[in-house]
Scaffold this motif. Sequence first.
Motif, PDB file in Angstrom:
ATOM      1  N   PHE A  83     -30.525  16.355 -32.021  1.00 17.19           N
ATOM      2  CA  PHE A  83     -30.816  17.780 -32.161  1.00 17.19           C
ATOM      3  C   PHE A  83     -29.861  18.547 -31.251  1.00 17.19           C
ATOM      4  N   THR A  84     -28.993  19.348 -31.878  1.00 19.98           N
ATOM      5  CA  THR A  84     -27.841  19.889 -31.175  1.00 19.98           C
ATOM      6  C   THR A  84     -27.796  21.412 -31.261  1.00 19.98           C
ATOM      7  N   PRO A  85     -27.905  22.122 -30.142  1.00 24.85           N
ATOM      8  CA  PRO A  85     -27.721  23.573 -30.189  1.00 24.85           C
ATOM      9  C   PRO A  85     -26.328  23.924 -30.714  1.00 24.85           C
ATOM     10  N   GLY A  86     -26.241  25.023 -31.443  1.00 22.38           N
ATOM     11  CA  GLY A  86     -24.948  25.433 -31.974  1.00 22.38           C
ATOM     12  C   GLY A  86     -23.904  25.629 -30.887  1.00 22.38           C
ATOM     13  N   TRP A  87     -24.322  26.184 -29.752  1.00 21.19           N
ATOM     14  CA  TRP A  87     -23.394  26.402 -28.633  1.00 21.19           C
ATOM     15  C   TRP A  87     -22.790  25.085 -28.181  1.00 21.19           C
ATOM     16  N   THR A  88     -23.605  24.028 -28.119  1.00 21.34           N
ATOM     17  CA  THR A  88     -23.105  22.713 -27.701  1.00 21.34           C
ATOM     18  C   THR A  88     -22.032  22.215 -28.659  1.00 21.34           C
ATOM     19  N   ALA A  89     -22.272  22.369 -29.964  1.00 20.51           N
ATOM     20  CA  ALA A  89     -21.304  21.898 -30.948  1.00 20.51           C
ATOM     21  C   ALA A  89     -19.980  22.634 -30.835  1.00 20.51           C
ATOM     22  N   LEU A  90     -20.038  23.931 -30.528  1.00 20.10           N
ATOM     23  CA  LEU A  90     -18.806  24.717 -30.384  1.00 20.10           C
ATOM     24  C   LEU A  90     -18.103  24.419 -29.065  1.00 20.10           C
ATOM     25  N   ALA A  91     -18.868  24.196 -28.010  1.00 21.08           N
ATOM     26  CA  ALA A  91     -18.280  23.970 -26.686  1.00 21.08           C
ATOM     27  C   ALA A  91     -17.725  22.561 -26.532  1.00 21.08           C
ATOM     28  N   HIS A  92     -18.339  21.585 -27.220  1.00 17.64           N
ATOM     29  CA  HIS A  92     -17.963  20.179 -27.052  1.00 17.64           C
ATOM     30  C   HIS A  92     -17.789  19.511 -28.420  1.00 17.64           C
ATOM     31  N   PRO A  93     -16.845  20.003 -29.236  1.00 16.55           N
ATOM     32  CA  PRO A  93     -16.748  19.498 -30.612  1.00 16.55           C
ATOM     33  C   PRO A  93     -16.403  18.015 -30.709  1.00 16.55           C
ATOM     34  N   ALA A  94     -15.527  17.517 -29.853  1.00 15.81           N
ATOM     35  CA  ALA A  94     -15.122  16.113 -29.962  1.00 15.81           C
ATOM     36  C   ALA A  94     -16.307  15.178 -29.736  1.00 15.81           C
ATOM     37  N   GLN A  95     -17.124  15.495 -28.734  1.00 17.85           N
ATOM     38  CA  GLN A  95     -18.284  14.646 -28.441  1.00 17.85           C
ATOM     39  C   GLN A  95     -19.302  14.708 -29.569  1.00 17.85           C
ATOM     40  N   CYS A  96     -19.477  15.891 -30.154  1.00 21.58           N
ATOM     41  CA  CYS A  96     -20.432  16.030 -31.252  1.00 21.58           C
ATOM     42  C   CYS A  96     -19.898  15.399 -32.538  1.00 21.58           C
ATOM     43  N   GLU A  97     -18.594  15.472 -32.745  1.00 21.05           N
ATOM     44  CA  GLU A  97     -18.001  14.787 -33.899  1.00 21.05           C
ATOM     45  C   GLU A  97     -18.227  13.287 -33.812  1.00 21.05           C
TER      46      GLU A  97
END
Length: 291
Positions: A83-97
Motif C-alpha cells: 500500500f503506497t502513498p502517491g507521494w512515495t511513488a513520485l519521490a522514490h520511483p525506482a524503489q517502487c518500480e
Amino acid sequence: MTFDLSPRPLNPAPATPKMIWPNGAKSALFIGFDVDAETAWIGNNPSNVDRMVTTSHGGYDARVGIAKILELMAELGLKGTFFTPGWTALAHPAQCEAMVAGGHEIGHHGYLHKLPDRTKRDEAFEEIDRGFDALKSALGIRPVGYRAPSGENFPELLAYLKKVGIRYSSSFRDDILPYRHAGPDGAVGPVEIPVNFAFDDWNFGMSSRTSSRPLFGRDPVLQLWKDEFEATHAWGGVTTLVLHPQVSGRPMRWHILRDFLKHVIDKGDVWIATGAEITDHYETLEAASAR
C-alpha cells in the motif's frame, strides 16, 4: 457538525457468507506493507518537512527497507500487497518500480498519508484522486485495494472508494473474515479484509523523540505473532499483516518477520495471497451464496 449517537451497529455490513479457503487451506495470510516513507512523518504534520532527522525515519524505506523486504519476499517465494502513498511513488520511483517488478500488488494508501476526516470530505476525496494520479504517473498502475492512512474511514469515503473503482479495503478491525461493506442506505460497498492490530509492527518497533514509547524485542513480538496467528488459523480466519519497511526492514525486525513467515509456511495449510486474490475468492463465494 451534529453527531448521531443513537444505539445501532456503527458498521452496518452484513455477516460473512460461509468462508471456504482455496486448496483445502484452513486459514489465509494477507501480507500487507504500508510503504509510507516520509509521508508517515509529514502527512499529518507538514512542519516536519524541515526536520530532517525526524523524516529520516521514513527515509529508511528508500535507502534500505524496501529493498530488504523485497529480498525477503523473493527468498521465501511470497507475494504481498504494498500500500503506497502517491507521494512515495513520485519521490522514490525506482524503489517502487522494484515492487512492481517483483510481481507484488500495489495498493492505494492516499497521496500524502493524511488522516481521513469526515469534517474535511473534499480534502479526503482529493487525497484519493491524487493518489490514483500519482500511482498511474509513476508506476502505470490503478490499484483496486485501499488501506486507510492512519487507519481511519467514514461512510462517505467508503462510498467514494467504491465509486472510483476500489474493490477492497483493508483497514477495519471488527472481524477475522472478509466481509462486504454496506452503506447506511444499504448501498453495496467494497469488500473488507480486516486487520488485527496485533500484527501492526509500528506498535512494537517504532519510536521517536517526538512520540517516544518503548520498543519491544524479538521474543515478545515473535511469540505474540505466532500465538495470534495460531488462534486465527484454528478459527479459520485471515491473518492480515500491517507492516512497514521502515520498521520491519530494520535488521533485527527483518529477522522477526522472516521467522514468523517461515512458521506460517511450515504449517502447510495456509493460503498466502494478495488482497486482490482474496477479494476475487470472496466475490466468487459471495456470488455462489446468492444463487
